[in-house]
Scaffold this motif. Structure first.
Motif, PDB file in Angstrom:
ATOM      1  N   ARG A 120      14.575  32.533  34.214  1.00 50.54           N
ATOM      2  CA  ARG A 120      14.089  31.242  33.726  1.00 50.54           C
ATOM      3  C   ARG A 120      14.320  30.159  34.788  1.00 50.54           C
ATOM      4  O   ARG A 120      15.458  29.868  35.139  1.00 50.54           O
ATOM      5  CB  ARG A 120      14.885  30.895  32.475  1.00 50.54           C
TER       6      ARG A 120
ATOM      7  N   ASN B  57      27.173  25.274  25.305  1.00 51.70           N
ATOM      8  CA  ASN B  57      26.004  24.752  26.003  1.00 51.70           C
ATOM      9  C   ASN B  57      24.866  24.766  24.980  1.00 51.70           C
ATOM     10  O   ASN B  57      24.236  25.809  24.774  1.00 51.70           O
ATOM     11  CB  ASN B  57      25.658  25.611  27.212  1.00 51.70           C
TER      12      ASN B  57
ATOM     13  N   HIS C 137      19.920  17.390  23.229  1.00 54.56           N
ATOM     14  CA  HIS C 137      19.254  16.101  23.358  1.00 54.56           C
ATOM     15  C   HIS C 137      18.804  15.512  22.030  1.00 54.56           C
ATOM     16  O   HIS C 137      18.378  14.360  21.989  1.00 54.56           O
ATOM     17  CB  HIS C 137      18.073  16.245  24.326  1.00 54.56           C
TER      18      HIS C 137
ATOM     19  N   HIS D 260      26.862  22.072  30.790  1.00 53.20           N
ATOM     20  CA  HIS D 260      25.483  22.301  31.219  1.00 53.20           C
ATOM     21  C   HIS D 260      25.495  22.880  32.624  1.00 53.20           C
ATOM     22  O   HIS D 260      26.312  22.463  33.458  1.00 53.20           O
ATOM     23  CB  HIS D 260      24.677  20.996  31.210  1.00 53.20           C
ATOM     24  N   LEU D 261      24.582  23.794  32.872  1.00 51.24           N
ATOM     25  CA  LEU D 261      24.440  24.367  34.210  1.00 51.24           C
ATOM     26  C   LEU D 261      23.908  23.305  35.167  1.00 51.24           C
ATOM     27  O   LEU D 261      24.418  23.123  36.274  1.00 51.24           O
ATOM     28  CB  LEU D 261      23.460  25.546  34.162  1.00 51.24           C
ATOM     29  N   SER D 262      22.862  22.612  34.730  1.00 51.21           N
ATOM     30  CA  SER D 262      22.241  21.590  35.579  1.00 51.21           C
ATOM     31  C   SER D 262      22.900  20.238  35.302  1.00 51.21           C
ATOM     32  O   SER D 262      23.577  20.057  34.280  1.00 51.21           O
ATOM     33  CB  SER D 262      20.741  21.515  35.284  1.00 51.21           C
TER      34      SER D 262
ATOM     35  N   ARG E  20      16.310  14.243  29.019  1.00 48.08           N
ATOM     36  CA  ARG E  20      17.466  15.149  29.097  1.00 48.08           C
ATOM     37  C   ARG E  20      18.753  14.404  29.452  1.00 48.08           C
ATOM     38  O   ARG E  20      19.820  14.994  29.535  1.00 48.08           O
ATOM     39  CB  ARG E  20      17.228  16.225  30.164  1.00 48.08           C
TER      40      ARG E  20
HETATM   41  C1  DQA Z   1      20.775  22.957  29.932  1.00 40.72           C
HETATM   42  C2  DQA Z   1      20.020  21.638  30.119  1.00 40.72           C
HETATM   43  C3  DQA Z   1      19.049  21.404  28.975  1.00 40.72           C
HETATM   44  O1  DQA Z   1      18.330  20.196  29.171  1.00 40.72           O
HETATM   45  C4  DQA Z   1      18.051  22.543  28.892  1.00 40.72           C
HETATM   46  O2  DQA Z   1      17.202  22.372  27.787  1.00 40.72           O
HETATM   47  C5  DQA Z   1      18.708  23.876  28.865  1.00 40.72           C
HETATM   48  C6  DQA Z   1      19.823  24.122  29.773  1.00 40.72           C
HETATM   49  C7  DQA Z   1      21.692  23.270  31.128  1.00 40.72           C
HETATM   50  O3  DQA Z   1      22.577  24.099  30.974  1.00 40.72           O
HETATM   51  O4  DQA Z   1      21.509  22.714  32.222  1.00 40.72           O
HETATM   52  O5  DQA Z   1      18.288  24.775  28.156  1.00 40.72           O
HETATM   53  O6  DQA Z   1      21.596  22.866  28.779  1.00 40.72           O
END
Ligand code: DQA
Length: 144
Positions: free
Chosen positions: A17, A73, A79, A99-101, A110
């Motif tokens: 993904r 997570n 959101h 969160h990863l990002s 976001r």
């Molecule tokens: C996320 C950030 C979210 O905005 C996104 O919808 C995800 C991953 C992250 O881990 O960065 O599914 O939670």
């Protein structure tokens, strides 16, 4: 000390993904990494993944009697899910959002997390290390 790690929707597709955003590690890679971190910290960790909002609510509720801390997570639910935020507020154990990002640096929709507002703290932007940092934080919070 026992920590439940909850991965939210679409995180089962990690690795395939949007790898430019979420990296190339699979969810199994992340869970193996967290198992190793937990071993080093001398804590127990269980990792689960749910795509459905209600399943995440149920997992948070269930952990209140079986775990000392939750790392979650919530993915896109972060959101807008007041149901997950309410579940977090309803349990007496600390909940840490990860969160990863770096959601603060992403699209405007976001940048807000309604679920993080219900948590003791949040860690964002370090890839799988966000989870590892949360496990470290959990040991500090719980005085382990
Ligand atoms: C996320 C950030 C979210 O905005 C996104 O919808 C995800 C991953 C992250 O881990 O960065 O599914 O939670």
């Amino acid at each position: 000390m026992r920590v439940l790690v909850i991965h939210g929707p679409n995180l089962n597709l990690l690795g395939e993904r949007e790898p430019d955003i979420y990296g190339t590690q699979t969810l199994a890679d992340v869970d193996d990494y967290l198992a190793a971190v937990a071993r080093d910290l001398g804590i127990e960790v269980e990792c689960v993944q749910y795509n459905l909002e209600g399943e995440i609510v149920t997992a948070i509720q269930g952990a209140r009697s079986s775990c000392d801390c939750i790392v979650v997570n919530p993915g896109a639910y972060s959101h807008y899910s007041l149901a997950i935020a309410d579940a977090i507020s309803s349990v007496p154990i600390p909940v840490i959002e990860v969160h990863l990002s770096n959601i603060a640096a992403r699209e405007p929709e976001r940048r807000i997390s309604v679920t993080a507002a219900a948590c003791i703290g949040s860690i964002s932007g370090f890839g799988a290390q966000s989870y590892a940092l949360a496990l470290h934080a959990a040991t500090k919070i719980l005085g382990k």
